[in-house]
Design an enzyme around this catalytic site. Structure first.
Site, PDB file in Angstrom:
ATOM      1  N   SER A  14       0.838  -1.203   0.000  1.00 23.26           N
ATOM      2  CA  SER A  14       0.000   0.000   0.000  1.00 23.26           C
ATOM      3  C   SER A  14       0.872   1.252   0.000  1.00 23.26           C
ATOM      4  CB  SER A  14      -0.931  -0.010   1.219  1.00 23.26           C
ATOM      5  OG  SER A  14      -0.155  -0.110   2.386  1.00 23.26           O
ATOM      6  N   SER A 247       5.556   5.947   9.963  1.00 21.34           N
ATOM      7  CA  SER A 247       4.423   5.773   9.058  1.00 21.34           C
ATOM      8  C   SER A 247       4.801   6.395   7.721  1.00 21.34           C
ATOM      9  CB  SER A 247       3.192   6.466   9.626  1.00 21.34           C
ATOM     10  OG  SER A 247       3.355   7.865   9.486  1.00 21.34           O
ATOM     11  N   LYS A 248       3.853   6.354   6.799  1.00 23.28           N
ATOM     12  CA  LYS A 248       4.101   6.922   5.464  1.00 23.28           C
ATOM     13  C   LYS A 248       4.437   8.418   5.554  1.00 23.28           C
ATOM     14  CE  LYS A 248       2.941   3.152   3.288  1.00 23.28           C
ATOM     15  NZ  LYS A 248       1.868   2.358   3.918  1.00 23.28           N
ATOM     16  N   ARG A 249       4.017   9.057   6.673  1.00 27.25           N
ATOM     17  CA  ARG A 249       4.305  10.497   6.822  1.00 27.25           C
ATOM     18  C   ARG A 249       5.801  10.764   6.990  1.00 27.25           C
ATOM     19  NH1 ARG A 249      -0.203  10.293  10.642  1.00 27.25           N
ATOM     20  NH2 ARG A 249       1.486   9.519  11.876  1.00 27.25           N
ATOM     21  N   ASP A 250       6.545   9.756   7.471  1.00 26.93           N
ATOM     22  CA  ASP A 250       7.989   9.964   7.646  1.00 26.93           C
ATOM     23  C   ASP A 250       8.683   9.761   6.297  1.00 26.93           C
ATOM     24  OD1 ASP A 250       8.327  10.261  10.662  1.00 26.93           O
ATOM     25  OD2 ASP A 250       7.104   8.466  10.497  1.00 26.93           O
TER      26      ASP A 250
END
Ligand code: GLU
Length: 311
Positions: A14, A247-250
């Protein structure tokens, strides 16, 4: 031979992998390679909205770049127990579900998420949702499609984890009867992962310790299906320098960014050092870590907090 040591890496395609996924992949690869075992790659693309073939392809490319080769599985379906993408294994999940339905272990549930949330204790702060058992004795609801839930009982499920040690969960209190198939027809992670690990002969499941409760749910499912459970090995979680789970935010810790500034050896060396396998974060090829691997340093912490200077 069915009882050979076999580990697996089971990413959900994902998004691009980040340092946390790399850590899990490297540790599970080393754990089995250091004892002469095999490593399997399974693509957990159950969620049709979030999963993308392109991400699965990038995961494979990133693993190869790191020097982590798999003996079985992947998009090319290498090996005897494929297909190795969960989206292509629905018939096996349906068979297992039929067995559970036939043994009276399941029931249809017509609750919406909002209805379940309304039953939760107001100050439950850890985000845990416990199914209250509403539909256990309800026969049908004419206007809604049901999900299928597995009944759990009020008893402790205890296990000894290779890394996280002894754990015991009462599923009735921790999560309640849990979903095997969603109302929209999608298979739930817990059922798919148990059916697949058993069918693929996986003997060691290594992953982040955010899935410890899932291990208890999975042990319960193994029992209901009459299958033997693998050894579980739950790793410390890697947190960013602010102490939050990656998370994907990093974005700076995603493979896209990391590959721009690191060689494979430098990223592997850094990851091995975070795991406590090496005294310094010096570059090293993954295969040179095989003789250095031990579970011991991983047992000493539940969280690995990154310091900005390491990356
Ligand atoms: N597909 C899961 C994930 O990417 C892995 C679950 C597991 O290893 O059992 O988080």
């Amino acid at each position: 031979m069915r009882n050979e040591l076999k580990g697996r890496f089971a990413p959900s395609p994902s998004g691009r992998m980040h340092l946390g996924n790399i850590f899990t992949a490297l540790m599970s690869w080393l754990s089995v390679k250091s004892r002469g075992g095999k490593w399997l790659l399974r693509i957990e693309d159950l969620d049709p909205q979030r999963s993308k073939y392109e991400y699965a392809r990038l995961i494979e490319d990133d693993l190869r770049w790191l020097g982590l080769d798999w003996d079985e599985g992947g998009l090319d379906n290498i090996g005897p127990d494929g297909p190795y993408s969960q989206s292509q294994r629905g018939n096996l999940y349906a068979e297992a579900l039929d067995r559970l339905i036939a043994s009276g272990d399941t029931f249809p549930c017509y609750c919406t998420r909002a209805e379940i949330m309304a039953t939760q204790a107001p100050h439950q702060s850890d985000g845990r949702v416990v199914y209250p058992g509403t539909c256990r004795n309800l026969i049908s609801h004419p206007d809604r499609k049901p999900s299928i839930r597995l009944k759990v009982t009020d008893e402790q499920i205890a296990f000894t984890d290779l890394i996280a040690g002894h754990h015991s969960y009462n599923l009735a209190r921790e999560c309640g009867d849990f979903i095997l198939k969603r109302a929209d027809g999608a298979w739930a992670y817990q059922l798919a992962v148990v059916v697949d690990d058993a069918a693929m002969g996986v003997t060691e499941v290594m992953r982040g310790n955010d899935l410890l409760l899932s291990a208890a749910q999975q042990i319960w499912l193994y029992r209901r299906l009459g299958l033997s459970a693998p050894t579980f090995a739950h790793l410390p979680l890697i947190c960013n320098s602010a102490g939050q789970r990656l998370s994907k935010r990093d974005a700076s810790l995603s493979m896209e960014a990391l590959r721009k500034i690191h060689s494979p050896e430098s990223l592997v060396g850094l990851t091995a050092h975070l795991a406590g396998l090496t005294a310094t974060p010096d570059p090293i090829p993954a295969k040179d870590l095989i003789p250095l691997f031990s579970h011991q340093p991983l047992k000493t912490t539940h969280l690995i907090q990154l310091s900005a200077k390491l990356l």
